[in-house]
Design an enzyme around this catalytic site. Structure first.
Site, PDB file in Angstrom:
ATOM      1  N   PRO A  23       0.828  -1.208   0.000  1.00 20.74           N
ATOM      2  CG  PRO A  23      -0.737  -1.561   1.674  1.00 20.74           C
ATOM      3  CD  PRO A  23       0.588  -2.052   1.186  1.00 20.74           C
ATOM      4  CB  CYS A  25      -0.628   7.428   1.267  1.00 18.99           C
ATOM      5  SG  CYS A  25      -1.285   6.560   2.702  1.00 18.99           S
ATOM      6  CB  ALA A  57      -3.838   3.836   4.471  1.00 16.77           C
ATOM      7  CD  GLN A  99      -2.472  -0.319   4.723  1.00 15.60           C
ATOM      8  OE1 GLN A  99      -2.431   0.882   4.525  1.00 15.60           O
ATOM      9  NE2 GLN A  99      -1.386  -1.037   4.999  1.00 15.60           N
ATOM     10  CE1 TYR A 181      -0.944   7.198  10.002  1.00 12.31           C
ATOM     11  CE2 TYR A 181      -0.180   5.220   8.881  1.00 12.31           C
ATOM     12  CZ  TYR A 181      -0.201   6.594   9.001  1.00 12.31           C
ATOM     13  OH  TYR A 181       0.526   7.379   8.142  1.00 12.31           O
ATOM     14  NE  ARG A 228       2.486  -2.859   5.709  1.00 16.01           N
ATOM     15  CZ  ARG A 228       3.075  -2.166   4.720  1.00 16.01           C
ATOM     16  NH1 ARG A 228       2.913  -0.858   4.630  1.00 16.01           N
ATOM     17  NH2 ARG A 228       3.792  -2.781   3.815  1.00 16.01           N
ATOM     18  NE  ARG A 322       9.514   5.561  -0.034  1.00 16.92           N
ATOM     19  CZ  ARG A 322      10.085   6.335   0.875  1.00 16.92           C
ATOM     20  NH1 ARG A 322      11.367   6.662   0.755  1.00 16.92           N
ATOM     21  NH2 ARG A 322       9.395   6.786   1.907  1.00 16.92           N
TER      22      ARG A 322
END
Length: 357
Positions: A23, A25, A57, A99, A181, A228, A322
């Site tokens: 995932p 963002c 997310a 996610q 989170y 996760r 990435r």
């Protein structure tokens, strides 16, 4: 065939290889709605040979968004907007995943594209954040400590989001209990200073996550459930790999199928040294302590590096982020690097470009 390119059985479904998209963002939504950017962004990775593609997310409640520009799945309209994106991923041969997330005290922050940092004021579209305890992340606004009714609402929201996710066509549901989170905030003693049934002991701190696993499993009995974790807070007195292994075992007993091991994100004073494969050791520790399947993530950038992690028994799956942004055809390239270009799932439209080795 290399392990990286070999199929993997995940909760009764066959994933075509072991190089998946983590995932990431995008901060590109309006009112939580995914759009054409998300469609092209995610579908390209499936065309590039990924085994599974997991969306960024995705907030289960509007106040669970990291930023006002985050995607969500708290409405049926959002569910319907996700459906064609999911279909595009599947039609290109990858398994679609989402996610499910709630940012807790790290919600209502500025998108990185703005150049600003910290919490977004209400006047600019921000909102009051929530957390296990009224302890702010450094530089952010103080959250409100959740009461039991608020906790119940969050559990219900994860269940409802799971129902919508399956209706949209997602087959993998990842629960975000990492990177500081909300679910991670409950797990770590650095952010959870409650004295009720959700604080103190490890069993109590894990209670919310386990209730969420129960709710999601009940709502989505046939989906693959991933969790996760941050394998460490990187700070004294915080969450670590031993606690991760214990809670992963409890989550597996409640119906979780797989564990995605990352690190950090809970506190600003964390001490984590990055570098090639820097989180692999955490995944390996959890795998060896529990016998459960795990993925490794973090600066994994080539086919040979990914293959070595798998053959060493450090992980079952490679998740990359990435490197997929740098090369949306990472899996096709990795196969060539491993000397097996024909083993990669080249789209017929691209086969003419496949290297001959």
């Amino acid at each position: 065939m290399s392990l990286l390119l070999s199929p993997y059985d995940l909760a009764g479904r066959t994933v075509r290889n072991r190089l998946w998209v983590a995932p990431m963002c995008q901060y590109s939504a309006t009112r939580g709605m995914p759009n054409d950017w998300h469609h092209v962004h995610l579908a390209q990775f499936a065309a590039g040979g990924a085994g599974a593609v997991i969306s960024e997310a995705t907030a289960v409640l509007p106040e669970g968004r990291i930023s006002p520009e985050d995607v969500g799945i708290w409405t049926d309209a959002q569910r319907d907007a996700w459906a064609p994106i999911v279909a595009a991923i599947r039609s290109r041969g990858a398994i679609p995943g989402i996610q499910l997330a709630h940012a807790g005290r790290k919600a209502s922050t500025w998108s990185p594209f703005t150049g600003a940092r910290g919490s977004v004021p209400a006047a600019d579209g921000g909102w009051q954040t929530v957390a296990p305890s009224a302890i702010a992340f450094e530089g952010y606004a103080e959250p409100t400590a959740l009461d039991e009714a608020g906790i119940d609402r969050i559990v219900a929201a994860f269940g409802a989001a799971a129902t919508r996710s399956v209706a949209a066509g997602f087959e993998i549901l990842e629960l975000h209990a990492a990177h500081g989170y909300l679910l991670h905030q409950f797990l770590s003693p650095l952010s959870n200073q409650r004295t009720d049934a959700y604080g103190g002991t490890l069993e109590n701190r894990a209670r919310l996550l386990l209730r969420v696993v129960d709710a999601v499993r009940s709502a989505a009995p046939d989906a693959a459930i991933l969790v996760r974790f941050s394998g460490t807070d990187g700070a004294e007195g915080g969450w670590d790999s031993a606690q991760t292994a214990t809670v992963a075992t409890w989550a597996a007993a409640r119906g979780a199928d797989f564990f995605d091991i990352s690190s950090g994100g809970l506190v600003a004073h964390q001490s984590i040294t990055t570098g090639p494969g820097y989180q692999v050791a955490l995944a390996a520790e959890v795998r060896r302590a529990t016998g459960l399947p795990v993925s490794a993530v973090g600066e994994i950038t080539s086919g040979p590096q990914a293959e070595q992690i798998l053959t060493a028994g450090d992980a079952d799956i490679i998740l990359a982020g990435r490197e997929w942004l740098r090369d949306p055809h990472f899996a096709l390239r990795a196969a060539t690097e491993l000397g097996e270009p024909a083993a990669a799932p080249w789209p017929p439209q691209y086969v003419r470009a496949r290297p001959r080795i």
